[in-house]
Structures are given as C-alpha cells and as structure tokens.
Design a protein around this motif. Structure first.
Motif, PDB file in Angstrom:
ATOM      1  N   ARG A   1       0.815  -1.198   0.000  1.00  0.00           N
ATOM      2  CA  ARG A   1       0.000   0.000   0.000  1.00  0.00           C
ATOM      3  C   ARG A   1       0.856   1.259   0.000  1.00  0.00           C
ATOM      4  O   ARG A   1       0.454   2.259  -0.559  1.00  0.00           O
ATOM      5  N   ARG A   2       1.986   1.223   0.658  1.00  0.00           N
ATOM      6  CA  ARG A   2       2.800   2.430   0.792  1.00  0.00           C
ATOM      7  C   ARG A   2       3.654   2.706  -0.439  1.00  0.00           C
ATOM      8  O   ARG A   2       4.042   3.838  -0.666  1.00  0.00           O
ATOM      9  N   TYR A   3       3.967   1.680  -1.217  1.00  0.00           N
ATOM     10  CA  TYR A   3       4.853   1.853  -2.362  1.00  0.00           C
ATOM     11  C   TYR A   3       4.266   1.192  -3.610  1.00  0.00           C
ATOM     12  O   TYR A   3       4.825   0.238  -4.151  1.00  0.00           O
ATOM     13  N   PRO A   4       3.134   1.692  -4.085  1.00  0.00           N
ATOM     14  CA  PRO A   4       2.470   1.019  -5.213  1.00  0.00           C
ATOM     15  C   PRO A   4       3.277   1.053  -6.511  1.00  0.00           C
ATOM     16  O   PRO A   4       3.216   0.107  -7.301  1.00  0.00           O
ATOM     17  N   ARG A   5       4.031   2.100  -6.744  1.00  0.00           N
ATOM     18  CA  ARG A   5       4.807   2.151  -7.984  1.00  0.00           C
ATOM     19  C   ARG A   5       5.914   1.105  -8.006  1.00  0.00           C
ATOM     20  O   ARG A   5       6.218   0.539  -9.048  1.00  0.00           O
ATOM     21  N   ILE A   6       6.509   0.856  -6.847  1.00  0.00           N
ATOM     22  CA  ILE A   6       7.538  -0.187  -6.779  1.00  0.00           C
ATOM     23  C   ILE A   6       6.900  -1.550  -7.027  1.00  0.00           C
ATOM     24  O   ILE A   6       7.457  -2.388  -7.730  1.00  0.00           O
ATOM     25  N   MET A   7       5.709  -1.758  -6.471  1.00  0.00           N
ATOM     26  CA  MET A   7       4.991  -3.011  -6.702  1.00  0.00           C
ATOM     27  C   MET A   7       4.668  -3.190  -8.181  1.00  0.00           C
ATOM     28  O   MET A   7       4.877  -4.268  -8.741  1.00  0.00           O
ATOM     29  N   CYS A   8       4.207  -2.130  -8.826  1.00  0.00           N
ATOM     30  CA  CYS A   8       3.897  -2.201 -10.260  1.00  0.00           C
ATOM     31  C   CYS A   8       5.151  -2.522 -11.069  1.00  0.00           C
ATOM     32  O   CYS A   8       5.111  -3.322 -12.005  1.00  0.00           O
ATOM     33  N   HIS A   9       6.254  -1.896 -10.705  1.00  0.00           N
ATOM     34  CA  HIS A   9       7.516  -2.153 -11.411  1.00  0.00           C
ATOM     35  C   HIS A   9       7.949  -3.602 -11.229  1.00  0.00           C
ATOM     36  O   HIS A   9       8.372  -4.255 -12.179  1.00  0.00           O
ATOM     37  N   SER A  10       7.802  -4.121 -10.020  1.00  0.00           N
ATOM     38  CA  SER A  10       8.157  -5.508  -9.765  1.00  0.00           C
ATOM     39  C   SER A  10       7.252  -6.468 -10.540  1.00  0.00           C
ATOM     40  O   SER A  10       7.733  -7.458 -11.097  1.00  0.00           O
ATOM     41  N   LEU A  11       5.968  -6.178 -10.578  1.00  0.00           N
ATOM     42  CA  LEU A  11       5.053  -7.020 -11.360  1.00  0.00           C
ATOM     43  C   LEU A  11       5.449  -7.044 -12.823  1.00  0.00           C
ATOM     44  O   LEU A  11       5.444  -8.099 -13.467  1.00  0.00           O
ATOM     45  N   LEU A  12       5.823  -5.879 -13.352  1.00  0.00           N
ATOM     46  CA  LEU A  12       6.184  -5.801 -14.767  1.00  0.00           C
ATOM     47  C   LEU A  12       7.517  -6.475 -15.051  1.00  0.00           C
ATOM     48  O   LEU A  12       7.624  -7.297 -15.964  1.00  0.00           O
ATOM     49  N   THR A  13       8.538  -6.148 -14.278  1.00  0.00           N
ATOM     50  CA  THR A  13       9.876  -6.655 -14.593  1.00  0.00           C
ATOM     51  C   THR A  13      10.081  -8.111 -14.200  1.00  0.00           C
ATOM     52  O   THR A  13      10.768  -8.840 -14.909  1.00  0.00           O
ATOM     53  N   ASP A  14       9.484  -8.516 -13.098  1.00  0.00           N
ATOM     54  CA  ASP A  14       9.712  -9.883 -12.623  1.00  0.00           C
ATOM     55  C   ASP A  14       8.712 -10.897 -13.174  1.00  0.00           C
ATOM     56  O   ASP A  14       9.040 -12.067 -13.320  1.00  0.00           O
ATOM     57  N   PHE A  15       7.495 -10.435 -13.472  1.00  0.00           N
ATOM     58  CA  PHE A  15       6.441 -11.372 -13.863  1.00  0.00           C
ATOM     59  C   PHE A  15       5.742 -11.019 -15.166  1.00  0.00           C
ATOM     60  O   PHE A  15       4.789 -11.671 -15.551  1.00  0.00           O
ATOM     61  N   ASP A  16       6.199  -9.967 -15.828  1.00  0.00           N
ATOM     62  CA  ASP A  16       5.633  -9.524 -17.101  1.00  0.00           C
ATOM     63  C   ASP A  16       4.127  -9.271 -17.008  1.00  0.00           C
ATOM     64  O   ASP A  16       3.366  -9.607 -17.909  1.00  0.00           O
ATOM     65  N   ILE A  17       3.704  -8.677 -15.874  1.00  0.00           N
ATOM     66  CA  ILE A  17       2.301  -8.323 -15.669  1.00  0.00           C
ATOM     67  C   ILE A  17       2.233  -6.803 -15.643  1.00  0.00           C
ATOM     68  O   ILE A  17       2.775  -6.166 -14.739  1.00  0.00           O
ATOM     69  N   GLU A  18       1.572  -6.238 -16.633  1.00  0.00           N
ATOM     70  CA  GLU A  18       1.453  -4.784 -16.715  1.00  0.00           C
ATOM     71  C   GLU A  18       0.169  -4.327 -16.041  1.00  0.00           C
ATOM     72  O   GLU A  18      -0.913  -4.825 -16.333  1.00  0.00           O
ATOM     73  N   VAL A  19       0.325  -3.382 -15.129  1.00  0.00           N
ATOM     74  CA  VAL A  19      -0.833  -2.813 -14.453  1.00  0.00           C
ATOM     75  C   VAL A  19      -1.493  -1.828 -15.417  1.00  0.00           C
ATOM     76  O   VAL A  19      -0.824  -0.957 -15.973  1.00  0.00           O
ATOM     77  N   PRO A  20      -2.806  -1.963 -15.657  1.00  0.00           N
ATOM     78  CA  PRO A  20      -3.485  -1.083 -16.614  1.00  0.00           C
ATOM     79  C   PRO A  20      -3.421   0.389 -16.212  1.00  0.00           C
ATOM     80  O   PRO A  20      -3.262   0.729 -15.039  1.00  0.00           O
ATOM     81  N   ALA A  21      -3.577   1.249 -17.183  1.00  0.00           N
ATOM     82  CA  ALA A  21      -3.479   2.697 -16.981  1.00  0.00           C
ATOM     83  C   ALA A  21      -4.571   3.230 -16.053  1.00  0.00           C
ATOM     84  O   ALA A  21      -4.364   4.228 -15.378  1.00  0.00           O
TER      85      ALA A  21
END
Length: 93
Positions: A1-21
């Motif tokens: 909850r405190r660092y959502p952008r880091i979570m989004c980056h981790s989802l994208l780079t580590d798991f190839d899951i892009e968070v929608p716009a």
C-alpha cells in the motif's frame, strides 16, 4: 500500500504483468490515465489493491511474489527515510 509504484515495477519486470493505466498507483491523474481504449471503459480510480484482489488467485499470487521480490528495496527506502528524520533532529539541536 505504501509503495504502489515499486509493486507495479516488480510485477512488470519480474512477472511480465502490466498494471493497466486506469489503476491508481499514486501519481497524478494526468500521468495515470493514458489515452487507451481500455481506460475509457474501466473505472477511473481503481486502487492497485482492488485491482490485485479483482484478479483472483493468480494475480494475488503474483502480487505476493512481487512484494517479496522488492522487499529488500523497501527496507532500504525505509532506512533512508528514518535517517532523514534523524538528520533533521540533529540539525535542530
């Protein structure tokens, strides 16, 4: 909850899951809502947490792994934040 952008980056780079716009990751609305055909049909201010929960077990599992993946980085950020507070106290005295 405190660092959502880091979570989004981790989802994208580590798991190839892009968070929608249309998912709110803590930035300004102009940055977050991109001209995307999917963004127009989706809720405008869906939280990252709700997006993860709405994705079922698969998305939740990926989010847990992403959180574990960036845990050390978060600890480093928190140490830096604490050090800034300590430095501010030291400067006042």
């Amino acid at each position: 909850r405190r660092y959502p952008r880091i979570m989004c980056h981790s989802l994208l780079t580590d798991f190839d899951i892009e968070v929608p716009a249309h998912v709110n990751t803590g930035g300004s609305l102009e940055e977050e809502i991109k001209e995307d055909s999917n963004a127009k049909s989706m809720p405008e201010n869906l939280s990252l947490e709700q997006w993860i929960l709405d994705g079922g077990v698969g998305r939740l599992s990926s989010a847990i792994l992403a959180a574990q993946s960036c845990h050390e980085d978060i600890i480093e950020l928190q140490k830096n934040e604490r050090q800034k507070l300590l430095d501010a106290y030291s400067e006042r005295d």
